[in-house]
Design a protein around this motif. Structure first.
Motif, PDB file in Angstrom:
ATOM      1  N   ILE B  46      15.005  46.795  49.091  1.00  0.00           N
ATOM      2  CA  ILE B  46      16.221  46.791  48.282  1.00  0.00           C
ATOM      3  C   ILE B  46      16.443  48.162  47.658  1.00  0.00           C
ATOM      4  CG2 ILE B  46      17.217  45.840  46.173  1.00  0.00           C
ATOM      5  CD1 ILE B  46      15.878  43.160  46.920  1.00  0.00           C
ATOM      6  N   THR B 131      26.809  45.982  47.107  1.00  0.00           N
ATOM      7  CA  THR B 131      26.558  44.593  47.520  1.00  0.00           C
ATOM      8  C   THR B 131      26.740  44.452  49.032  1.00  0.00           C
ATOM      9  OG1 THR B 131      27.215  43.688  45.382  1.00  0.00           O
ATOM     10  CG2 THR B 131      27.297  42.205  47.265  1.00  0.00           C
ATOM     11  N   ASN B 135      23.891  43.141  51.593  1.00  0.00           N
ATOM     12  CA  ASN B 135      24.137  42.027  52.506  1.00  0.00           C
ATOM     13  C   ASN B 135      23.845  42.434  53.946  1.00  0.00           C
ATOM     14  OD1 ASN B 135      24.889  40.200  50.551  1.00  0.00           O
ATOM     15  ND2 ASN B 135      27.081  40.664  50.705  1.00  0.00           N
ATOM     16  N   VAL B 138      19.691  43.983  54.060  1.00  0.00           N
ATOM     17  CA  VAL B 138      18.532  43.229  53.576  1.00  0.00           C
ATOM     18  C   VAL B 138      18.721  41.723  53.766  1.00  0.00           C
ATOM     19  CG1 VAL B 138      17.036  42.741  51.611  1.00  0.00           C
ATOM     20  CG2 VAL B 138      18.010  45.025  51.871  1.00  0.00           C
ATOM     21  N   PHE B 139      19.787  41.182  53.215  1.00  0.00           N
ATOM     22  CA  PHE B 139      19.918  39.729  53.187  1.00  0.00           C
ATOM     23  C   PHE B 139      20.255  39.136  54.549  1.00  0.00           C
ATOM     24  CE2 PHE B 139      21.364  40.512  48.577  1.00  0.00           C
ATOM     25  CZ  PHE B 139      20.049  40.546  48.148  1.00  0.00           C
ATOM     26  N   PRO B 142      16.380  38.930  56.593  1.00  0.00           N
ATOM     27  CA  PRO B 142      15.333  39.025  55.565  1.00  0.00           C
ATOM     28  C   PRO B 142      13.920  39.017  56.134  1.00  0.00           C
ATOM     29  CG  PRO B 142      16.255  36.817  55.599  1.00  0.00           C
ATOM     30  CD  PRO B 142      17.064  37.632  56.553  1.00  0.00           C
ATOM     31  N   GLY B 143      13.752  38.534  57.362  1.00  0.00           N
ATOM     32  CA  GLY B 143      12.402  38.488  57.917  1.00  0.00           C
ATOM     33  C   GLY B 143      11.733  37.136  57.732  1.00  0.00           C
TER      34      GLY B 143
END
Lengths: 168, 168
Positions: B46, B131, B135, B138-139, B142-143
């Motif tokens: 992040i 944001t 998105n 990362v989101f 996410p893994g």
DNA sequence: TGAATATACTAGGACATCCAATGGTTGGGC
DNA sequence: GCCCAACCATTGGATGTCCTAGTATATTCA
């Protein structure tokens, strides 16, 4: 940090994400945020248990790691790799542990670049006592459903392997 | 931080616990340690995504929270409660966000004790762009196994409610 | 009304983490 | 045998979090 909220702030955030057209990533966002918050809660409990021993979690981890080695000693770079923190964090932790008489620094016998961290008698004693306290006050009643513990270990283990923490 | 280890250090720690007669708490210890490490990995991702925007995660969270309110403003104590961090951390974050021109401080109209944090136009724009980056980077990947995400949300939600984060 | 208590924010200190840069030390390739 | 890239630990700077006051404003109640 205050009184309980009337609603789950993370569920709230998830709703916000969905309302803004990011429904596809709302669930992972919520999961990641929940991990952040859970870590914060657990860390606070651990630090609170360790405080009477004059230890922080970072220093405890190093002490515990040393106590599990055969000789009670470890090169600094090895400690950095095993605890997966930056070398500077190890330097910092060893500085304070050394000042507290819990570890000693000694030169590596054959490699002049590396420094060995050695547990003192006092350090070994404190490692035992603080581990017993953590077991009794944190790990024995973690606040997870017993069945969920194995789920967590499996899910997070897969994540960490995926992230490159280890192979196998 | 280095190359992958050949073995999972947390599984290693769990074995150590079992060998020392603490088998009854070895699994919760492993789960808790895994949460610590997972948080560390996610936070690093992040922060890395937010860096180009000149934001840290703490400052981003505050900015995002403000952007979801109707008026784009919030009392500092409210922000502290919703983000569940110390009031001093909010002061610190607002100091830096204000210096960057992303928020303003203004007095509360009726309560002379409280200070309102207000999003500036630049702040609102940066909240949107950062944001979107989170998105995307990362989101969205996410893994975690997709099926595990809901497990995590449920398990950690129960834990947080249990810890007194919220009621219901 | 006036004192005691509660609440809100801020200031300063301790600790941990990361990054970038520095100064020794090793060891492989020529 | 020598040189340079790679490695190891440390230092200094930036950031974040928590804690302990300290100051100012609100609220409560005798």
């Amino acid at each position: 940090m205050g009184t309980p909220l009337s609603r789950d702030p993370i569920a709230e955030a998830r709703r916000n994400w969905e309302e803004h057209g990011w429904a596809d990533v709302a669930a992972p966002m919520a999961a990641i945020t929940a991990i952040m918050r859970t870590q914060q809660i657990l860390l606070a409990r651990i630090e609170s248990t360790l405080k009477p021993f004059g230890l922080t979690f970072a220093r405890y981890e190093l002490l515990a790691l040393l106590s599990f080695t055969r000789k009670g000693s470890l090169p600094m770079n090895k400690a950095s790799a095993l605890l997966q923190v930056h070398p500077t964090s190890i330097t910092n932790a060893v500085d304070r542990l050394e000042r507290a008489g819990l570890v000693d620094r000694s030169p590596h016998p054959t490699d002049g670049r590396t420094t060995l961290i050695e547990l003192t008698t006092a350090g070994r004693t404190l490692a035992k006592r603080s581990t017993a306290a953590l077991n009794a006050e944190v790990f024995s009643a973690p606040g997870f459903d017993p069945g969920d513990v194995d789920h967590l270990i499996r899910i997070l283990g897969a994540f960490r392997r995926n992230a490159g923490d280890f192979e196998e």
